[in-house]
Design a protein around this motif. Structure first.
Motif, short mmCIF file in Angstrom:
data_model
loop_
_atom_site.label_atom_id
_atom_site.label_comp_id
_atom_site.label_asym_id
_atom_site.label_seq_id
_atom_site.Cartn_x
_atom_site.Cartn_y
_atom_site.Cartn_z
N MET A 1 0.83 -1.21 0.00
CA MET A 1 0.00 0.00 0.00
C MET A 1 0.86 1.25 0.00
SD MET A 1 -3.08 0.99 -0.22
CE MET A 1 -3.24 2.70 -0.71
N GLU A 2 1.94 1.24 0.74
CA GLU A 2 2.84 2.40 0.75
C GLU A 2 3.43 2.62 -0.63
OE1 GLU A 2 6.92 3.81 3.02
OE2 GLU A 2 5.59 2.38 4.03
N ALA A 3 3.75 1.52 -1.32
CA ALA A 3 4.28 1.61 -2.68
C ALA A 3 3.23 2.18 -3.64
CB ALA A 3 4.74 0.24 -3.17
N ILE A 4 1.97 1.79 -3.48
CA ILE A 4 0.89 2.32 -4.32
C ILE A 4 0.73 3.81 -4.09
CG2 ILE A 4 -1.62 2.29 -4.68
CD1 ILE A 4 -1.50 -0.75 -4.06
N PHE A 5 0.76 4.22 -2.82
CA PHE A 5 0.71 5.65 -2.47
C PHE A 5 1.83 6.40 -3.19
CE2 PHE A 5 -1.95 5.55 1.53
CZ PHE A 5 -2.69 6.67 1.23
#
Length: 248
Positions: free
Chosen positions: A14-18
């Motif tokens: 999720m952090e990577a998607i952000f």
């Protein structure tokens, strides 16, 4: 190691998607900054050999392109004679001691940088080196671009809070970014009904899942902070996807 590998190494999905979304929207920027400053080596006893002598130092550096910082790391560094630097002269060790950067930390909002230096050996000669020469360090900086509209700042803050394990804060800022983008694009700052603005902009009704998030946002605003307990990273991803579609 490539810059993208550095950016995404060691972070969850999720952090990577952000981060990828922020990069695509040019909210998150990366810069290499060359800095020159004086280092005050102090606190040591002469003729004493130190296995590990740590020195904490705050530096005021210019980050003119950034409103907030996310990450900072370093590359080449050392004491230099600026006239000789172009010829390759740079020094971090002397006859009796070695000088290195152990880590560099940054306050996201104040943009204050703290260097932790590590000295091994007897620092007397290093003291003279620091006295006579400038310290050069190549910094790799990433964070929020300066001068962005508020909805984009909110999107960045959502990422920052998620990264710091504040799911509630991340969700709230993400919904603010969603509504803020919608109003930014339509120029409508008066209509109370979000569905009406959404329909005006897209010719479609507000998706039912977004209506659900709006109700949760309202419950949190009225003091029910546990309202987000049932939400997961997937809900953040749905909101983020909605923002991307509106943005495009």
């Amino acid at each position: 190691m490539g810059i993208l590998k550095i950016l995404f190494e060691g972070i969850n999905e999720m952090e990577a998607i952000f981060k990828e979304t922020l990069l695509d929207m040019e909210i998150y920027i990366n810069r290499t900054i060359e800095s020159y400053f004086d280092v005050d080596i102090y606190g040591y006893e002469k003729n004493t050999y130190y296995r590990e002598f740590r020195l904490y130092e705050h530096q005021e550096l210019e980050f003119d392109e950034f409103s907030m910082l996310d990450r900072i790391s370093y590359g080449t560094y050392g004491f230099i004679d600026e006239e000789e630097y172009n010829n390759g002269w740079i020094c971090t060790s002397v006859e009796t001691a070695n000088f290195s950067i152990e880590s560099v930390n940054v306050d996201s909002f104040k943009k204050e940088v703290t260097f932790i230096y590590l000295i091994t050996g007897e620092p007397g000669y290093l003291y003279n080196l620091a006295l006579d020469y400038t310290f050069y360090v190549e910094l790799y900086v990433g964070g929020c671009k300066k001068g962005l509209p508020f909805w984009q700042q909110s999107l960045y803050l959502s990422y920052l809070m998620y990264k710091n394990n504040n799911f509630l804060g991340s969700f709230m800022h993400l919904f603010i970014a969603f509504e803020g983008l919608l109003r930014y694009q339509t120029g409508d700052t008066k209509t109370q009904d979000l569905n009406e603005i959404y329909k005006k902009h897209t010719s479609n009704n507000l998706p039912s899942i977004i209506k659900k998030y709006k109700k949760i946002r309202n419950r949190v605003m009225h003091g029910n902070e546990s309202a987000t307990a049932s939400l997961t990273d997937n809900d953040l991803e749905i909101l983020l996807d909605g923002i991307e579609k509106l943005y495009r």
